[in-house]
Design an enzyme around this catalytic site. Structure first.
Site, mmCIF file in Angstrom:
data_model
loop_
_atom_site.group_PDB
_atom_site.id
_atom_site.type_symbol
_atom_site.label_atom_id
_atom_site.label_comp_id
_atom_site.label_asym_id
_atom_site.label_seq_id
_atom_site.Cartn_x
_atom_site.Cartn_y
_atom_site.Cartn_z
ATOM 1 N N ASP A 173 2.378 4.353 -12.517
ATOM 2 C CA ASP A 173 1.689 4.768 -11.297
ATOM 3 C C ASP A 173 2.448 5.882 -10.581
ATOM 4 O OD1 ASP A 173 -0.308 2.890 -11.718
ATOM 5 O OD2 ASP A 173 0.744 1.334 -10.588
ATOM 6 N N ASP A 197 -0.012 6.823 -5.013
ATOM 7 C CA ASP A 197 0.046 5.359 -5.016
ATOM 8 C C ASP A 197 0.911 4.894 -3.849
ATOM 9 O OD1 ASP A 197 -0.580 2.801 -5.900
ATOM 10 O OD2 ASP A 197 1.195 2.688 -7.154
ATOM 11 N N ASP A 201 8.274 0.935 -4.704
ATOM 12 C CA ASP A 201 7.884 -0.372 -5.227
ATOM 13 C C ASP A 201 9.119 -1.106 -5.726
ATOM 14 O OD1 ASP A 201 5.267 0.291 -4.729
ATOM 15 O OD2 ASP A 201 4.567 -0.039 -6.782
ATOM 16 N N ARG A 253 1.916 -1.331 4.703
ATOM 17 C CA ARG A 253 3.007 -1.689 3.794
ATOM 18 C C ARG A 253 4.341 -1.093 4.230
ATOM 19 N NH1 ARG A 253 0.526 -1.724 -2.383
ATOM 20 N NH2 ARG A 253 -1.302 -3.026 -1.910
#
Length: 372
Positions: A173, A197, A201, A253
């Site tokens: 991603d 994206d 992460d 997020r």
């Protein structure tokens, strides 16, 4: 007058003041007052706090110093002088710096090996408009002083990986930085923005992570902690998110957590659209002395929960400051303490100091012989 700290010498008579009203946070005050930082780059590794602990495994006489001189990239046959050559072909401990400012377009994802420090101080380094960074099954990694933006998703491919071994990758991603089954990672003073994206992460059992002093801006999904709802190994994840600047134009997020634990402390939140801190699968979060500025209109609530049963969740706020009507809906019993070891612990400042403590978030200006 001087003070010797291990192998690092700080000349106090040469330390300039940082300006009236500017306060350094627990990490920056450890090394940024040293005007001889170029000769003592490894001092920075002794300054990390939070779950990464001190990054002293990345320093010593056995460290190879590698200088990036070439912004080009060959995923399978990296040339000496390129960033990929340093991360994949140099074995053992390595401290990577940059000879000059440069724009690097990675043709395929860059795999970063264990005991690697990427230190962008002294140059303006952009990694953009191509693939970006992955730490896969590696530990003891520092990523400092990079501008990472406009990353692109990548199809399955093969790349030169750690220890000069070719690795096959599946679809990747468009994240700026991906931590996959990684541990003891410190991500500090980077500027991350505009990736299709997410920006960061942390997934698949990664743990002992500190994310500090970064500037996240102009992004929908900022930071994901936890692979998916079914990946229960992420219950052991521990992440510190401290001294970062979120915004402007961040949607959600900051972070979003599944299963694990996050200590979110002394961060500046410059608005949000959907929410700032959220999660699923009974995560535990201690939000401590952050500065939350709600958007002028729309959702004022800091938190978001998916499928909340209300019993096992621990969303705890202590000492946070709320502006423009921001609110924090606490959930669960208990205070979700981080329980740091002595080398991980740090003094969390009051929320009133956060604007000052985060005023240098993102890539620092460390040019010439100036202090950072």
């Amino acid at each position: 007058m001087s003070i010797k700290f291990g192998a690092f010498v700080i000349l106090l008579s040469m330390v300039p003041l940082f300006g009236q009203g500017h306060e350094l946070n627990a990490i920056d005050k450890c090394w940024r007052t040293n005007p001889e930082w170029r000769r003592n780059r490894q001092q920075m590794a002794t300054c990390s706090v939070g779950f990464s602990g001190k990054m002293t495994n990345n320093v010593g006489k056995d460290v190879t110093t590698y200088v990036v001189t070439d912004p080009s990239d060959d995923p399978l046959k990296p040339k000496p002088g390129t960033l990929r050559y340093g991360t994949s072909m140099i074995r053992g401990k390595k401290w990577i710096t940059f000879k000059k400012s440069m724009n690097i377009k990675l043709e395929k994802p860059l795999l970063i090996s264990s005991f690697t420090t990427i230190d962008g101080r002294g140059a303006d380094v952009h990694i953009a408009h191509g693939a970006c960074l992955t730490v896969f099954k590696a530990n003891n990694v520092i990523i400092h002083g990079l501008r990472i933006h406009h990353c692109k998703a990548q199809p399955p491919s093969s790349v030169m990986g750690p220890d000069a071994k070719i690795m096959s990758l599946g679809k990747v991603d468009a994240d700026a930085i991906r931590l996959v089954t990684a541990s003891k990672i410190w991500i500090d003073h980077n500027t991350l923005y505009k990736c299709p994206d997410g920006l960061l992460d942390v997934t698949r059992g990664s743990t002992d992570i500190t994310i500090s002093n970064n500037w996240f801006r102009n992004q929908d999904k900022v930071m994901l902690l936890g692979h998916d709802d079914g990946y229960v190994r992420d219950q052991n994840m521990k992440v510190t998110v401290a001294f970062n600047h979120f915004g402007p134009n961040c949607n959600q997020r900051m972070p979003r957590l599944r299963h694990g634990y996050a200590h979110v402390a002394n961060n500046l939140y410059q608005g949000w659209t959907q929410y700032a801190i959220g999660g699923s699968m009974s995560p535990r979060i201690k939000s401590e002395s952050n500065f939350f500025i709600a958007p002028k209109s729309g959702n004022k609530e800091v938190t978001w929960r998916q499928n909340n049963n209300g019993e096992n969740w621990k969303f705890y706020s202590v000492g946070d400051y709320f502006k423009n009507g921001a609110s924090f809906a606490a959930t669960g019993v208990g205070h979700a303490r981080p329980n740091y070891s002595p080398e991980q612990a740090f003094q969390v400042a009051p929320a009133s100091a956060v604007k000052s403590l985060t005023s240098s978030a993102g890539v620092l200006r460390c040019f010439g012989r100036s202090r950072c």
